[in-house]
Design an enzyme around this catalytic site. Structure first.
Site, PDB file in Angstrom:
ATOM      1  N   CYS A 293     -78.481 -48.503 -21.861  1.00  0.00           N
ATOM      2  CA  CYS A 293     -79.822 -48.355 -22.436  1.00  0.00           C
ATOM      3  C   CYS A 293     -80.726 -49.558 -22.142  1.00  0.00           C
ATOM      4  O   CYS A 293     -81.177 -49.692 -21.023  1.00  0.00           O
ATOM      5  CB  CYS A 293     -79.734 -48.038 -23.923  1.00  0.00           C
ATOM      6  SG  CYS A 293     -81.228 -47.244 -24.531  1.00  0.00           S
TER       7      CYS A 293
ATOM      8  N   HIS B  46     -75.502 -43.679 -25.273  1.00  0.00           N
ATOM      9  CA  HIS B  46     -74.975 -44.479 -26.383  1.00  0.00           C
ATOM     10  C   HIS B  46     -73.908 -43.672 -27.104  1.00  0.00           C
ATOM     11  O   HIS B  46     -73.641 -42.542 -26.768  1.00  0.00           O
ATOM     12  CB  HIS B  46     -76.069 -44.685 -27.436  1.00  0.00           C
ATOM     13  CG  HIS B  46     -77.045 -45.733 -27.132  1.00  0.00           C
ATOM     14  ND1 HIS B  46     -76.752 -47.069 -27.138  1.00  0.00           N
ATOM     15  CD2 HIS B  46     -78.364 -45.638 -26.863  1.00  0.00           C
ATOM     16  CE1 HIS B  46     -77.849 -47.749 -26.889  1.00  0.00           C
ATOM     17  NE2 HIS B  46     -78.841 -46.915 -26.711  1.00  0.00           N
TER      18      HIS B  46
HETATM   19  N1  GLN Z   1     -85.998 -50.816 -25.852  1.00  0.00           N
HETATM   20  C1  GLN Z   1     -85.587 -49.819 -24.974  1.00  0.00           C
HETATM   21  C2  GLN Z   1     -86.305 -48.489 -25.128  1.00  0.00           C
HETATM   22  O1  GLN Z   1     -86.613 -48.041 -26.239  1.00  0.00           O
HETATM   23  C3  GLN Z   1     -84.088 -49.669 -25.096  1.00  0.00           C
HETATM   24  C4  GLN Z   1     -83.644 -48.988 -26.340  1.00  0.00           C
HETATM   25  C5  GLN Z   1     -82.193 -48.998 -26.526  1.00  0.00           C
HETATM   26  O2  GLN Z   1     -81.474 -49.854 -25.975  1.00  0.00           O
HETATM   27  N2  GLN Z   1     -81.708 -48.090 -27.351  1.00  0.00           N
HETATM   28  O3  GLN Z   1     -86.576 -47.870 -24.118  1.00  0.00           O
END
Ligand code: GLN
Length: 246
Positions: free
Chosen positions: A95, A195
């Protein structure tokens, strides 16, 4: 005893959705085979020896934490990471991780965060979040199977010419909600939006990363099969929750 040397990057800042669970899977799947995981954690300001690790892990984070991490990565770790990537070390970056593996991430406030450039991807925040269960079919040459997880990101990631997708979207949004691609890969590097954590439900992916890490360390890469029936059940449940028929 063969040992996989894991570098866990920014465990304090980049650990949402229990991404730390991926590390537990690496450790346990090695232990069940009489092998060992050595874990070294690296935070803000720490430098890295590019030859000291076989596997590099970075989880997801909030934009605020990601901002701090992005600048530190480039200042203290990017050269070592690029060298490790080119020398065949394995990477799993999830992510916020895939975003920082690329050329950069333009966040929701318009700020440009630098990436380390180990994957040919670039990310720009969109005006809505891409959230929900995500099911993909991997297109890796070593592994063709369904992989399940959960996504929650505002970033839209586009692949450049030197990155292959990790897979194609069966259900969910994937990299940008439009291309039908999820994640990115090059050499032994995997970036993904999955995730959950990702690996407890997808042990085939865990074993592929472990075999890459063992190869990097000069160890035998053959991994004894394990009883993964519980994980298979969890995958079926996740796929049906995503709206796919059992
Ligand atoms: N900040 C990033 C986004 O929202 C990654 C989010 C995350 O790692 N869940 O795109």
């Amino acid at each position: 005893m063969s040992t996989v040397r894991l570098a866990h990057l920014y465990p304090e800042q980049m650990n949402i959705y229990a991404d730390r669970g991926n590390i537990a899977v690496f450790a346990q799947r090695l232990a069940w085979r009489g092998l060992q995981l050595d874990i070294a954690e690296f935070g803000i300001g720490d430098t890295l020896d590019p030859n000291a690790h076989d596997l590099y892990y970075l989880g997801g984070g909030q934009d605020r934490d990601q901002r701090i991490v992005a600048h530190d990565l480039v200042a203290t770790k990017a050269d070592a990471l690029r060298s490790a990537a080119n020398n065949g070390a394995a990477f799993l970056w999830v992510c916020g991780g895939i975003q920082l593996a690329g050329t950069g991430y333009t966040d929701a406030s318009g700020q440009r965060l630098p990436g380390v450039g180990i994957l040919d991807v670039d990310t720009v925040a969109g005006d809505s979040r891409l959230i929900g269960d995500l099911v993909i079919t991997t297109t890796l040459k070593e592994l063709h199977c369904q992989v399940v997880g959960y996504e929650n990101h505002v970033g839209r990631t586009l692949l450049g010419g030197d990155a292959e997708p990790l897979g194609t979207v069966v259900k969910g949004h994937g990299n940008d909600g439009e291309s039908g691609y999820e994640g990115a890969t090059r050499n032994r590097i995997i970036g993904t939006y999955l995730h959950g954590p990702l690996l407890p439900k997808n042990p085939q992916l865990a074993d592929l990363l472990l075999s890459w890490a063992l190869a990097h360390g000069g160890h035998p890469t053959q991994l004894e099969p394990l009883d993964d029936s519980l994980a298979a059940t969890a995958r079926t449940v996740a796929a049906s929750r995503a709206g796919l028929a059992r």
